[in-house]
Design an enzyme around this catalytic site. Sequence first.
Site, PDB file in Angstrom:
ATOM      1  CG  HIS A 143      -2.013   0.824   1.309  1.00  0.00           C
ATOM      2  ND1 HIS A 143      -2.313   1.788  -0.050  1.00  0.00           N
ATOM      3  CD2 HIS A 143      -3.126   1.138   2.159  1.00  0.00           C
ATOM      4  CE1 HIS A 143      -3.699   2.291   0.209  1.00  0.00           C
ATOM      5  NE2 HIS A 143      -3.827   1.950   1.470  1.00  0.00           N
ATOM      6  CD  GLN A 146      -2.429   4.686   4.781  1.00  0.00           C
ATOM      7  OE1 GLN A 146      -3.341   4.571   4.227  1.00  0.00           O
ATOM      8  NE2 GLN A 146      -2.205   5.708   5.728  1.00  0.00           N
ATOM      9  CG  ASP A 238      -3.906  -2.142   8.783  1.00  0.00           C
ATOM     10  OD1 ASP A 238      -5.003  -1.767   8.733  1.00  0.00           O
ATOM     11  OD2 ASP A 238      -3.459  -2.863   7.582  1.00  0.00           O
ATOM     12  NE  ARG A 306      -3.758   6.909   0.982  1.00  0.00           N
ATOM     13  CZ  ARG A 306      -4.735   6.169   0.878  1.00  0.00           C
ATOM     14  NH1 ARG A 306      -5.198   5.608   2.033  1.00  0.00           N
ATOM     15  NH2 ARG A 306      -4.924   5.416  -0.197  1.00  0.00           N
TER      16      ARG A 306
HETATM   17  N1   CP Z   1      -6.304   3.758   4.356  1.00  0.00           N
HETATM   18  C1   CP Z   1      -7.186   3.460   3.221  1.00  0.00           C
HETATM   19  O1   CP Z   1      -6.612   2.942   2.154  1.00  0.00           O
HETATM   20  O2   CP Z   1      -8.515   3.363   3.363  1.00  0.00           O
HETATM   21  P1   CP Z   1      -9.626   2.884   2.272  1.00  0.00           P
HETATM   22  O3   CP Z   1      -9.549   1.652   2.464  1.00  0.00           O
HETATM   23  O4   CP Z   1     -10.692   3.623   3.049  1.00  0.00           O
HETATM   24  O5   CP Z   1      -9.339   3.668   0.945  1.00  0.00           O
HETATM   25  N1  NVA Z   2      -4.646  -4.065   5.671  1.00  0.00           N
HETATM   26  C1  NVA Z   2      -5.927  -3.651   5.328  1.00  0.00           C
HETATM   27  C2  NVA Z   2      -5.690  -2.215   5.043  1.00  0.00           C
HETATM   28  C3  NVA Z   2      -6.826  -1.260   4.571  1.00  0.00           C
HETATM   29  C4  NVA Z   2      -6.621  -0.043   4.045  1.00  0.00           C
HETATM   30  C5  NVA Z   2      -6.775  -4.269   4.146  1.00  0.00           C
HETATM   31  O1  NVA Z   2      -6.008  -4.532   3.235  1.00  0.00           O
HETATM   32  O2  NVA Z   2      -7.919  -4.461   4.397  1.00  0.00           O
END
Ligand code: CP
Ligand code: NVA
Length: 320
Positions: A143, A146, A238, A306
Site C-alpha cells: 500500500h 499510504q 492496522d 493521502r
Molecule cells: N487507508 C485506506 O486505504 O483507506 P480506504 O480503504 O478507505 O481507501
Molecule cells: N490491511 C488493510 C488495509 C486497509 C486500508 C486491508 O488490506 O484491508
Amino acid sequence: MSALTKKETDRILGTKDFLTLTDVSGEQILSLLALAEFIKRKHSCGEEYAPLKNKTLAMIFEKSSTRTRVSFEIGMLQLGGHALFLSSQDLQLGRGETISDSAHVLSEYVDGMMIRTFGHDKIQELADNASIPVINGLTDSFHPCQALADLLTIKELRGTLPGLKVAYIGDGNNVAHSLMEACVKVGMKMAVATPKGYEPDPLISRRVSEMAEQAGGQFILTNDPLEAVEEADIIYSDVWTSMGQEHENQQRLQDFIGFQVNEKLASYAKQDYLFMHCLPAHRGEEVSAAVIDGEHSVVFHQAGNRLHAQKAILVDLLAD
Ligand code: CP
Ligand code: NVA
C-alpha cells in the site's frame, strides 16, 4: 538514463508506474514528500495549481475504499483533471475480460490508471500491458500511497524523519510492508511486532533489513509488542483481518490477543508518541478507543494527507 527525454529526467520517479516503494530510493521518497508539501501549501493558500488540466484517471476498485477513492478523485479534480470510478463488478473485467485486454483498452481512453486489487501479480500484469502509468491503490502485498502519506504526516508533525522510531504492532500485511520499506529508506528505525505466524513476507523483511543497512535506518522484527514499542516516537496499527481474509476473522481475533495498542502498551513509548492507523479501524480490537480517540492520535491528519501525497504522485507520473 540515456533513454530518458529531458522531461522525464525532471521527474522524481522516472518510471512509468508507481506499484511499490521497493525500487524507490530514500532520496526519491524525500523529493515526493517535498512535492507533496509544495502542492499542499498551494492548496491551503487557495492558489490554483492545475498541471493535470484535461488529464483523466481511471480508478478500478476490486475491494472497498473510502479514503483512496475520495482522495484520488478529489486530487485529480484539484489538479485540473478528472477521475472515473470503475467498480470491477460493473467492468467486463469482473466478467472474465482479461487484465491484458482491459489494460490495452483503457490505455486508449485515459491518461493513467489507479487500481485496488488482490494479488500483486494482477497490478503488475495491468502495468505491463498498459501504455499509461498505473498507480497502486492497495494490493494484498503493498500500500505505497499510504506509506507516503504516513511519512508526510510524521515529517509535518515532528519536523524530521531520520532517527525516529516507528513501532508497527499487528499483522505483517500490505500496510506493514510498504511502511517498512518507506521508513528504513529515509533513515528511520522501524520495529515490527506480530504474533507468531503473522510476520511480514520474509523476502520483504530480508530486503528491508538490507535497505536499512544501506540507508542508516534500522529494522527490528519481533513477536514481542513491548520490545517494539519501547521508546517509540510513533506507534502504528492496522486491522488484524484485511480485505479478502474475512473467513479468518475468528481465528485472528484469538491469535492477536496481546497485540492491541492500548494505554498500557503505549506507556512504553516516548511520552509524546504519535498514534497512527491507516484506517478503517476496529476499536476494541487492534486499538483501544482511548488511544485512537485520545490526544496522541493523528489518524485524521494522516488520512487527510493521502490527498496531498497522492497529488504528488499524480503530478510526477501524469503531468506533461
Ligand atoms: N487507508 C485506506 O486505504 O483507506 P480506504 O480503504 O478507505 O481507501
Ligand atoms: N490491511 C488493510 C488495509 C486497509 C486500508 C486491508 O488490506 O484491508
